[in-house]
Design a protein around this motif. Structure first.
Motif, PDB file in Angstrom:
ATOM      1  N   LYS A  37     -43.807 112.063  79.528  1.00 48.84           N
ATOM      2  CA  LYS A  37     -44.293 111.056  80.457  1.00 48.84           C
ATOM      3  C   LYS A  37     -43.635 109.710  80.206  1.00 48.84           C
ATOM      4  CE  LYS A  37     -48.721 111.603  79.721  1.00 48.84           C
ATOM      5  NZ  LYS A  37     -50.186 111.455  79.853  1.00 48.84           N
ATOM      6  N   ASN A  38     -43.374 108.991  81.295  1.00 48.15           N
ATOM      7  CA  ASN A  38     -42.890 107.623  81.239  1.00 48.15           C
ATOM      8  C   ASN A  38     -43.949 106.692  81.808  1.00 48.15           C
ATOM      9  OD1 ASN A  38     -40.191 108.205  80.255  1.00 48.15           O
ATOM     10  ND2 ASN A  38     -39.783 109.048  82.306  1.00 48.15           N
ATOM     11  N   SER A  39     -43.846 105.430  81.462  1.00 48.29           N
ATOM     12  CA  SER A  39     -44.781 104.448  82.000  1.00 48.29           C
ATOM     13  C   SER A  39     -44.689 104.424  83.520  1.00 48.29           C
ATOM     14  CB  SER A  39     -44.440 103.060  81.437  1.00 48.29           C
ATOM     15  OG  SER A  39     -45.284 102.084  82.001  1.00 48.29           O
ATOM     16  N   GLY A  40     -45.812 104.483  84.183  1.00 49.51           N
ATOM     17  CA  GLY A  40     -45.826 104.447  85.644  1.00 49.51           C
ATOM     18  C   GLY A  40     -45.830 105.809  86.302  1.00 49.51           C
ATOM     19  N   ASP A  41     -45.684 106.880  85.530  1.00 50.71           N
ATOM     20  CA  ASP A  41     -45.740 108.222  86.111  1.00 50.71           C
ATOM     21  C   ASP A  41     -47.126 108.503  86.681  1.00 50.71           C
ATOM     22  OD1 ASP A  41     -43.152 108.688  85.409  1.00 50.71           O
ATOM     23  OD2 ASP A  41     -43.588 110.097  83.785  1.00 50.71           O
ATOM     24  N   ARG A  42     -47.166 109.329  87.701  1.00 52.56           N
ATOM     25  CA  ARG A  42     -48.445 109.693  88.299  1.00 52.56           C
ATOM     26  C   ARG A  42     -49.283 110.530  87.324  1.00 52.56           C
ATOM     27  NH1 ARG A  42     -48.221 110.205  94.544  1.00 52.56           N
ATOM     28  NH2 ARG A  42     -46.139 109.487  95.107  1.00 52.56           N
ATOM     29  N   ARG A  43     -50.567 110.304  87.383  1.00 51.35           N
ATOM     30  CA  ARG A  43     -51.502 111.150  86.644  1.00 51.35           C
ATOM     31  C   ARG A  43     -51.531 112.535  87.291  1.00 51.35           C
ATOM     32  NH1 ARG A  43     -57.051 111.571  87.552  1.00 51.35           N
ATOM     33  NH2 ARG A  43     -56.805 109.890  89.077  1.00 51.35           N
ATOM     34  N   LYS A  44     -51.613 113.594  86.466  1.00 52.40           N
ATOM     35  CA  LYS A  44     -51.592 114.955  86.989  1.00 52.40           C
ATOM     36  C   LYS A  44     -52.761 115.767  86.448  1.00 52.40           C
ATOM     37  CE  LYS A  44     -46.614 115.248  87.823  1.00 52.40           C
ATOM     38  NZ  LYS A  44     -45.372 116.004  87.539  1.00 52.40           N
ATOM     39  N   PHE A  45     -53.081 116.811  87.190  1.00 47.43           N
ATOM     40  CA  PHE A  45     -54.156 117.727  86.815  1.00 47.43           C
ATOM     41  C   PHE A  45     -53.728 119.134  87.205  1.00 47.43           C
ATOM     42  CE2 PHE A  45     -57.902 120.176  88.157  1.00 47.43           C
ATOM     43  CZ  PHE A  45     -58.652 120.165  86.982  1.00 47.43           C
ATOM     44  N   ALA A  46     -53.983 120.112  86.340  1.00 43.52           N
ATOM     45  CA  ALA A  46     -53.569 121.492  86.630  1.00 43.52           C
ATOM     46  C   ALA A  46     -54.694 122.461  86.335  1.00 43.52           C
ATOM     47  CB  ALA A  46     -52.329 121.851  85.822  1.00 43.52           C
ATOM     48  N   ARG A  47     -54.739 123.526  87.125  1.00 43.27           N
ATOM     49  CA  ARG A  47     -55.640 124.649  86.869  1.00 43.27           C
ATOM     50  C   ARG A  47     -54.906 125.947  87.166  1.00 43.27           C
ATOM     51  NH1 ARG A  47     -61.595 125.181  89.046  1.00 43.27           N
ATOM     52  NH2 ARG A  47     -61.226 127.139  87.915  1.00 43.27           N
ATOM     53  N   HIS A  48     -55.329 127.028  86.512  1.00 45.19           N
ATOM     54  CA  HIS A  48     -54.720 128.325  86.753  1.00 45.19           C
ATOM     55  C   HIS A  48     -55.805 129.397  86.741  1.00 45.19           C
ATOM     56  CE1 HIS A  48     -55.055 128.178  82.372  1.00 45.19           C
ATOM     57  NE2 HIS A  48     -54.927 129.503  82.353  1.00 45.19           N
ATOM     58  N   GLY A  49     -55.438 130.606  87.132  1.00 43.65           N
ATOM     59  CA  GLY A  49     -56.395 131.709  87.162  1.00 43.65           C
ATOM     60  C   GLY A  49     -57.469 131.547  88.216  1.00 43.65           C
ATOM     61  N   MET A  50     -57.164 130.830  89.305  1.00 41.48           N
ATOM     62  CA  MET A  50     -58.154 130.572  90.356  1.00 41.48           C
ATOM     63  C   MET A  50     -58.106 131.647  91.431  1.00 41.48           C
ATOM     64  SD  MET A  50     -57.730 126.447  90.966  1.00 41.48           S
ATOM     65  CE  MET A  50     -55.934 126.555  91.110  1.00 41.48           C
ATOM     66  N   THR A  51     -59.275 132.132  91.821  1.00 43.14           N
ATOM     67  CA  THR A  51     -59.372 132.959  93.019  1.00 43.14           C
ATOM     68  C   THR A  51     -59.199 132.050  94.236  1.00 43.14           C
ATOM     69  OG1 THR A  51     -61.754 132.623  93.215  1.00 43.14           O
ATOM     70  CG2 THR A  51     -60.995 134.524  91.893  1.00 43.14           C
ATOM     71  N   TYR A  52     -59.133 132.672  95.410  1.00 43.12           N
ATOM     72  CA  TYR A  52     -59.003 131.887  96.642  1.00 43.12           C
ATOM     73  C   TYR A  52     -60.144 130.882  96.770  1.00 43.12           C
ATOM     74  CZ  TYR A  52     -59.411 130.832 101.613  1.00 43.12           C
ATOM     75  OH  TYR A  52     -59.549 130.190 102.807  1.00 43.12           O
ATOM     76  N   GLN A  53     -61.382 131.332  96.552  1.00 41.13           N
ATOM     77  CA  GLN A  53     -62.532 130.442  96.707  1.00 41.13           C
ATOM     78  C   GLN A  53     -62.527 129.336  95.657  1.00 41.13           C
ATOM     79  OE1 GLN A  53     -64.659 130.036  99.046  1.00 41.13           O
ATOM     80  NE2 GLN A  53     -64.055 131.802 100.277  1.00 41.13           N
ATOM     81  N   ALA A  54     -62.150 129.681  94.419  1.00 41.46           N
ATOM     82  CA  ALA A  54     -62.097 128.669  93.363  1.00 41.46           C
ATOM     83  C   ALA A  54     -61.026 127.628  93.672  1.00 41.46           C
ATOM     84  CB  ALA A  54     -61.822 129.331  92.025  1.00 41.46           C
ATOM     85  N   PHE A  55     -59.894 128.084  94.196  1.00 47.79           N
ATOM     86  CA  PHE A  55     -58.812 127.162  94.554  1.00 47.79           C
ATOM     87  C   PHE A  55     -59.254 126.233  95.684  1.00 47.79           C
ATOM     88  CE2 PHE A  55     -54.094 127.033  96.076  1.00 47.79           C
ATOM     89  CZ  PHE A  55     -53.987 125.736  95.607  1.00 47.79           C
ATOM     90  N   LYS A  56     -59.919 126.806  96.683  1.00 47.45           N
ATOM     91  CA  LYS A  56     -60.397 126.004  97.806  1.00 47.45           C
ATOM     92  C   LYS A  56     -61.406 124.956  97.336  1.00 47.45           C
ATOM     93  CE  LYS A  56     -62.236 126.598 102.489  1.00 47.45           C
ATOM     94  NZ  LYS A  56     -62.721 127.589 103.484  1.00 47.45           N
ATOM     95  N   SER A  57     -62.310 125.357  96.437  1.00 49.94           N
ATOM     96  CA  SER A  57     -63.314 124.428  95.915  1.00 49.94           C
ATOM     97  C   SER A  57     -62.668 123.331  95.087  1.00 49.94           C
ATOM     98  CB  SER A  57     -64.345 125.180  95.069  1.00 49.94           C
ATOM     99  OG  SER A  57     -65.049 126.124  95.849  1.00 49.94           O
ATOM    100  N   GLU A  58     -61.717 123.701  94.240  1.00 47.41           N
ATOM    101  CA  GLU A  58     -61.032 122.712  93.404  1.00 47.41           C
ATOM    102  C   GLU A  58     -60.247 121.725  94.259  1.00 47.41           C
ATOM    103  OE1 GLU A  58     -60.769 120.670  90.431  1.00 47.41           O
ATOM    104  OE2 GLU A  58     -61.264 122.700  89.740  1.00 47.41           O
ATOM    105  N   SER A  59     -59.613 122.226  95.308  1.00 51.37           N
ATOM    106  CA  SER A  59     -58.870 121.346  96.210  1.00 51.37           C
ATOM    107  C   SER A  59     -59.792 120.326  96.857  1.00 51.37           C
ATOM    108  CB  SER A  59     -58.163 122.168  97.296  1.00 51.37           C
ATOM    109  OG  SER A  59     -57.166 123.000  96.731  1.00 51.37           O
ATOM    110  N   GLY A  60     -60.994 120.768  97.232  1.00 53.60           N
ATOM    111  CA  GLY A  60     -61.961 119.848  97.811  1.00 53.60           C
ATOM    112  C   GLY A  60     -62.388 118.770  96.831  1.00 53.60           C
ATOM    113  N   ARG A  61     -62.569 119.141  95.569  1.00 52.04           N
ATOM    114  CA  ARG A  61     -62.965 118.164  94.544  1.00 52.04           C
ATOM    115  C   ARG A  61     -61.856 117.149  94.267  1.00 52.04           C
ATOM    116  NH1 ARG A  61     -65.675 122.673  92.242  1.00 52.04           N
ATOM    117  NH2 ARG A  61     -63.818 123.272  91.051  1.00 52.04           N
TER     118      ARG A  61
END
Length: 288
Positions: free
Chosen positions: A172-196
């Motif tokens: 990471k460098n100063s000013g880089d965007r903050r990121k968040f990752a998830r894996h092992g998501m079913t379709y419904q879990a992915f849809k819910s996480e996207s909403g959050r």
């Protein structure tokens, strides 16, 4: 342990609009069809922006996006064995001139194979891992985050019934965007996480894979900023829906930036992130 880790110091659409870069996207290509298409696109001045390898009836298929834009030199490889992939990474480490921007694992006839895109640019410190189990990937994600690395790319893939992950982290460098990752998501879990995540983060990357006939997803979100383009996310679309939607979105000025494919009960599903340079600051949406 199978996990490897290295740290570094058939449907096409072309866009010919003058208002935005020309692009070409195609999916369900065999390895030879993909290589032929890549050669033709490059000869016509297109750059490979994205490739996703996946499995249909035990054999590898490819989806890809090319865009007619200027950019640094790049190298793209696919069909690499585990040994060849590891060697490719180590060669680029020694060369010190290329940065990995995409790494993709997939199954072909029961064997793990890999695709990678390198761009010629000043190389930041990178870490690349592959053949990581879910637990190993999470372990490395946490370890590297604590060492100041940020996840840039993740690929989930199934080899003989077992799911593995390949990933790229950049220092990471100063000013880089903050990121968040998830894996092992079913379709419904992915849809819910996207909403959050949708208020403060935008979906930046999707990896789609299948386990026991069920579609799963790994994804990376990044911090929203003023001036970001509008975005539409299609998750798990049927082939017919994808073909229709890409045509309509092209007319509205959207360009595909990510394409990924998996299966649901043996039938193909396609996920796409569309973005446009117009109408910034508008929130994206998930369409299914």
């Amino acid at each position: 342990s199978l996990a490897q880790f290295v740290v570094l110091t058939s449907f096409g659409f072309g866009s010919q609009s003058l208002a935005r870069p020309a692009y070409f996207t195609r999916h369900n290509m065999t390895g030879q069809q993909y290589q032929n298409e890549a050669n033709e696109r490059r000869a016509r001045g297109y750059r490979l922006k994205y490739v996703d390898g996946y499995t249909r009836s035990g054999r590898a298929r490819f989806a890809a996006i090319w865009e007619k834009v200027q950019g640094p030199g790049y190298i793209a490889r696919h069909g690499l064995t585990r040994s060849e992939f590891n060697q490719q990474i180590r060669e680029k480490i020694r060369g010190g001139e290329y940065q990995a921007i995409l790494v993709d694992g997939y199954e072909d006839n029961g064997k793990d194979r890999y695709a990678i895109i390198w761009e010629k640019r000043r190389v930041p410190t990178q870490a690349i891992g592959f053949m990581m189990t879910s637990d190993k990937y999470q372990e490395e994600y946490n370890r590297l985050k604590n060492k100041g690395y940020s996840i840039s790319y993740v690929s989930g893939y199934n080899i003989n019934g077992k799911v593995y992950y390949a990933a790229i982290w950049d220092k990471k460098n100063s000013g880089d965007r903050r990121k968040f990752a998830r894996h092992g998501m079913t379709y419904q879990a992915f849809k819910s996480e996207s909403g959050r995540q949708d208020r403060q983060m935008r979906l930046n990357h999707i990896s789609a894979y299948t386990s026991n006939g069920t579609p799963y997803y790994a994804a990376i979100w990044e911090e929203r900023r003023t001036g970001d383009p509008r975005q539409i996310n299609y998750i798990g679309a049927t082939t017919n829906s994808y073909n229709s939607d890409i045509l309509s979105n092209r007319q509205e000025g959207y360009l595909p930036s990510v394409i990924a494919s998996n299966n649901k009960n043996g039938k193909p599903r396609i996920s796409v992130i569309f973005r446009t340079e117009k109408n910034p600051q508008s929130s994206g949406k998930t369409c299914t």
